[in-house]
Scaffold this motif. Sequence first.
Motif, mmCIF file in Angstrom:
data_model
loop_
_atom_site.group_PDB
_atom_site.id
_atom_site.type_symbol
_atom_site.label_atom_id
_atom_site.label_comp_id
_atom_site.label_asym_id
_atom_site.label_seq_id
_atom_site.Cartn_x
_atom_site.Cartn_y
_atom_site.Cartn_z
ATOM 1 N N UNK A 143 22.617 12.133 3.393
ATOM 2 C CA UNK A 143 21.251 12.601 3.602
ATOM 3 C C UNK A 143 20.520 11.766 4.645
ATOM 4 N N UNK A 144 21.260 10.993 5.448
ATOM 5 C CA UNK A 144 20.594 10.183 6.464
ATOM 6 C C UNK A 144 19.744 11.075 7.354
ATOM 7 N N UNK A 145 18.575 10.615 7.685
ATOM 8 C CA UNK A 145 17.706 11.400 8.555
ATOM 9 C C UNK A 145 18.357 11.563 9.926
ATOM 10 N N UNK A 180 8.826 8.409 8.597
ATOM 11 C CA UNK A 180 9.899 8.842 9.522
ATOM 12 C C UNK A 180 11.009 7.804 9.668
ATOM 13 N N UNK A 181 10.714 6.561 9.320
ATOM 14 C CA UNK A 181 11.714 5.494 9.455
ATOM 15 C C UNK A 181 12.571 5.312 8.206
ATOM 16 N N UNK A 182 12.212 5.976 7.116
ATOM 17 C CA UNK A 182 12.979 5.819 5.881
ATOM 18 C C UNK A 182 14.318 6.536 5.999
ATOM 19 N N UNK A 183 15.376 5.825 5.660
ATOM 20 C CA UNK A 183 16.727 6.378 5.748
ATOM 21 C C UNK A 183 17.150 6.892 4.376
ATOM 22 N N UNK A 184 17.190 8.198 4.236
ATOM 23 C CA UNK A 184 17.683 8.782 3.003
ATOM 24 C C UNK A 184 19.173 8.520 2.871
ATOM 25 N N UNK A 185 19.633 8.399 1.640
ATOM 26 C CA UNK A 185 21.056 8.192 1.395
ATOM 27 C C UNK A 185 21.571 6.849 1.839
ATOM 28 N N UNK A 238 0.812 -1.224 0.000
ATOM 29 C CA UNK A 238 0.000 0.000 0.000
ATOM 30 C C UNK A 238 0.850 1.282 0.000
ATOM 31 N N UNK A 239 2.009 1.237 -0.626
ATOM 32 C CA UNK A 239 2.877 2.404 -0.663
ATOM 33 C C UNK A 239 3.347 2.689 -2.079
ATOM 34 N N UNK A 240 3.417 3.985 -2.388
ATOM 35 C CA UNK A 240 4.156 4.410 -3.570
ATOM 36 C C UNK A 240 5.453 5.051 -3.082
ATOM 37 N N UNK A 241 6.270 5.525 -4.013
ATOM 38 C CA UNK A 241 7.583 6.052 -3.627
ATOM 39 C C UNK A 241 7.445 7.260 -2.703
ATOM 40 N N UNK A 242 6.502 8.153 -3.002
ATOM 41 C CA UNK A 242 6.361 9.362 -2.189
ATOM 42 C C UNK A 242 5.962 9.024 -0.755
ATOM 43 N N UNK A 243 5.060 8.050 -0.582
ATOM 44 C CA UNK A 243 4.657 7.625 0.765
ATOM 45 C C UNK A 243 5.844 7.048 1.520
ATOM 46 N N UNK A 244 6.591 6.172 0.855
ATOM 47 C CA UNK A 244 7.761 5.560 1.477
ATOM 48 C C UNK A 244 8.812 6.618 1.830
ATOM 49 N N UNK A 245 9.024 7.540 0.925
ATOM 50 C CA UNK A 245 10.041 8.579 1.112
ATOM 51 C C UNK A 245 9.756 9.406 2.360
#
Length: 611
Positions: free
Chosen positions: A602-604, A486-491, A476-483
């Motif tokens: 870019x890690x959160x 709060x748990x998504x780690x950028x980079x 039930x996720x698209x890229x924008x939702x996943x992005x």
Amino acid sequence: MSVNLRVLFASYAVPNCGAHQYGRNLFSALKSSRKFYFEYADIRSLKDLDRVVGNDFSAVILNYHPTTIPFIQIDMPRRYSPPSIAVMHGLGQQEADSIRQGFFQYYVMGDPTLRSVNPYVFPTGRIIPTYENKKPLPETITIGSFGFANKTKGFERLVNAVQEEFDCAVIRLNIPANGLGDRDGALAKQEVALCRKRLWKSGIRIEATYEFLDNSGLVDFLAANTLNALLYDYVSQDGISSAADHAIAAKRPLAITKSRMFRHLHNLNPPITIEDISLKEIIQNDIRPFEHLLREWTAESICRRYEDILTEVLSRENRVTSTKEGIVMESTKNKLTRIGGRTTSLFSRIIHAVHRRSVKYVLEPLSNAVQSTKVKFGILIDARNRTNIKFNRILDNSARIRHAQAIRRLKNLVPAVFAEKIPRANVQQGFMLDAVESIAKNIPRILCVGSYKDTASEALKAEGYTIEEIDPAVNQMDLNTFYNLPTTQLGSYDIIFSTSVLEHVKDDEKFVIQMADLLAPGGVAIATCDFKEDYQIGKPIFEGNYRFYTKERLLRIVAKIKDCELLDSPNWDCPSPDFYHGGYKYTFATLAFRKRSSAPSLYRRGLVENA
């Protein structure tokens, strides 16, 4: 010609219908005639028409459409003593050349592009209602459109086109209930809901109304807009849309597509077809392209044209005689004209049919067979390019040869899912399998965007790779939702891949930027997409798609990605696409880029320590 000559004008009785509205406009124009006295009648059946015709009329004009008046077929025998004239709403040149006398003896079509070849057919201009626009221009760019919800009016295409050119605008839609196919207005509201789903820019909003507007109300609606747009599909209908008549009457700029239903406006200068010019340019040109039509297609001119047609029809009818059996006899000259016209038309239809069938059953199958043979022969002699993979390219037949072994592996690793795919489209997944494996080192962190039934993703998992997945059908996720979780780690991802998803994304620039943000320094993102170099905004596309990609479009989104570089020099030139599906001839392209090693982390904050 005496003013006492009475002419019956009959039309279908349901008002919420485009054909009916055209008939009302036409009758309003004819009422001003000084040569004929026109009387109007609404009908719902052949019995209704029989009752009103009688023998007191000099001629009968029927506002005819086979959908609204199914109880009359043009090949039925002549029924009335006064000549019957059909006002046609769909009459192409080929049919006009061959149509014969039957229930109707004569035919009129409001198509100024129609050539007068058949003596029974009379082309006319359009009817532009008289209107003085006193409405001020809106402060915010406002684009209007209207019509019934029949899936061909291009409302969703309009939403896309507006967002391509504007960051702030209002889209005004009037989609009323249809007296024939959408009486409760459910389809109209569904159409607006689909348009709202197409929004991806916060500065664009949609205002929708559902009431049926009469002629004056409709022109008032159009007059209040900066621009009106009728972005119809390229349907094969031979009708001319009266929607453009009202839009021209409003004296606001008008944008159209190269739909056959606007063929009478395709050669305006400057153009108003969005395949040739942008919405912004159409606004700048104002009404200059069609200003002359406001003078040429008036109610007075259409009335004069019908007076001439009736005069000619009645003159011809006076030269015919009836036998005892009541059969109408033609003069020898008219008969020879008709026979010659039929013969010419028959020969034309034979040539057209032979050409169409030769293309469909000989040339296209032969072309596909040759292409398939090239691929099979290349595979047989192991003609694969054994050098490094080309990452930014067109996936044509040479790519099918290059990735043939990968395609075979897909079939062996995930046979059930593979069997559901279109064979010649498997080159995308074959490329993706080879591409991901060529750059996967150690134990990479891999993300697949659009993983549901993706054979490349399934095959990689079957070979032991750990794949994190994003897909509305999976989690039930698209890229924008996943992005934005709060748990998504950028980079943090080494590889992100997405097969045939990009064309389904509203905001593709945002999509690739988010992919780039999710990449770790040195990480690689790979995507494939539907590619058609001659595609232009507003042209028809597959349902659920937002666009075909072009070289210019790919370069445009690449320019939006920061701290990244393409894996190799792109070659997105494709003069001859070799994939056919759903009536479209196109191909596939790939986009692959790497996050620079020097890019900042870019890690959160608070989740992962910065390297």
